[in-house]
Design an enzyme around this catalytic site. Sequence first.
Site, mmCIF file in Angstrom:
data_model
loop_
_atom_site.group_PDB
_atom_site.id
_atom_site.type_symbol
_atom_site.label_atom_id
_atom_site.label_comp_id
_atom_site.label_asym_id
_atom_site.label_seq_id
_atom_site.Cartn_x
_atom_site.Cartn_y
_atom_site.Cartn_z
ATOM 1 C CB SER A 196 5.471 -1.595 11.685
ATOM 2 O OG SER A 196 4.998 -0.277 11.870
ATOM 3 C CD GLU A 227 -5.369 -1.427 8.653
ATOM 4 O OE1 GLU A 227 -4.374 -1.231 7.948
ATOM 5 O OE2 GLU A 227 -6.365 -0.691 8.641
ATOM 6 C CD GLU A 273 -3.074 5.479 6.710
ATOM 7 O OE1 GLU A 273 -1.979 5.213 7.223
ATOM 8 O OE2 GLU A 273 -3.269 5.503 5.471
ATOM 9 C CG ASN A 306 -1.796 1.221 1.305
ATOM 10 O OD1 ASN A 306 -1.984 1.931 0.324
ATOM 11 N ND2 ASN A 306 -2.348 1.477 2.476
ATOM 12 C CD1 TRP A 307 3.307 0.937 -2.800
ATOM 13 C CD2 TRP A 307 3.272 1.961 -4.788
ATOM 14 N NE1 TRP A 307 3.909 0.106 -3.702
ATOM 15 C CE2 TRP A 307 3.900 0.696 -4.938
ATOM 16 C CE3 TRP A 307 3.127 2.768 -5.915
ATOM 17 C CZ2 TRP A 307 4.389 0.243 -6.160
ATOM 18 C CZ3 TRP A 307 3.613 2.311 -7.133
ATOM 19 C CH2 TRP A 307 4.247 1.068 -7.256
ATOM 20 C CE LYS A 308 -0.215 3.281 4.754
ATOM 21 N NZ LYS A 308 -0.084 3.438 6.213
ATOM 22 N N GLY A 329 2.979 2.611 11.103
ATOM 23 C CA GLY A 329 3.834 3.791 10.975
ATOM 24 C C GLY A 329 4.502 4.215 12.260
ATOM 25 N N GLY A 353 3.046 -1.230 4.366
ATOM 26 C CA GLY A 353 3.020 0.204 4.097
ATOM 27 C C GLY A 353 4.394 0.730 3.706
ATOM 28 N N GLY A 354 5.086 1.349 4.662
ATOM 29 C CA GLY A 354 6.341 2.030 4.382
ATOM 30 C C GLY A 354 7.380 1.173 3.684
ATOM 31 C CG HIS A 371 -5.886 1.551 5.387
ATOM 32 N ND1 HIS A 371 -5.398 2.533 6.218
ATOM 33 C CD2 HIS A 371 -4.842 0.711 5.137
ATOM 34 C CE1 HIS A 371 -4.112 2.305 6.453
ATOM 35 N NE2 HIS A 371 -3.752 1.217 5.810
#
Length: 254
Positions: free
Chosen positions: A213, A167, A97, A9-11, A173, A234-235, A95
């Site tokens: 993470s 999640e 967010e 997921n590149w957000k 993050g 994610g990151g 998600h």
Amino acid sequence: MRRKIIAGNWKMNTILAEATDLAKAISSGVNPEKSTVIFFPPFPFLQNVREVIANASNFSIGAQNLSSKEGGAYTGEVSAKMLTSIDMEYVLVGHSERREYFNEGDNILFEKLNQSFENGLKPIFCCGEPLGERSSGNHAQYVGDQIRNVLFLLTPQQLNSTIIAYEPIWAIGTGQTASPEQAQEMHLLIRDVLKEKFEPEMVESISILYGGSVNAGNALSIFGQNDVDGGLVGGASLKVNDFLDIIKAMESIG
């Protein structure tokens, strides 16, 4: 056997050149045989990334979000029909967010799932608890209610087309990660909750991903748990070598 999935997921990251370079480097750097790799780029780059991975085996693409509406005067929204018209296969729904920043509740998420199914998209339904619920010991009830309030409204056929991502919000993050044992506990709990409504044999066939993470250092220990079928990353999905290592960790598990 449940499908093994690594989703990146590149957000709201990358510009066009970065997105295509990232997809090219990853898809040419590994040849997954046991797992499916799914990229979730930002909306403007979906077709460009799809073209990059067109000839890569076991790579696919999806959208980070979709509208709960079929179409109409909803400026800035993207419908499921639009996504399928450009050959998207997957979509993220719920998600953390989206829930936190855009106040997406159970009713909206159910409508988004319905839009996904009606237009041939495969949803990845996200669930998970914030730090307060974990600290108070209410995390099992909290996540269980997220499942009951939305997924219990699906037909067995719809649920069978759904991937779930657990999640823990406190680990997204933050650099914190649920231990492998905590991940396994929650994935098993999700299966047990689903069995309250659906046939156990079908529930056992549903892929549940861990998202919180995930990195090259912890991927193998997390993916090695019985009820963890991959990761929503994610990151680390924005770092070529890290994401390649995560994919290879999944591939190394028998």
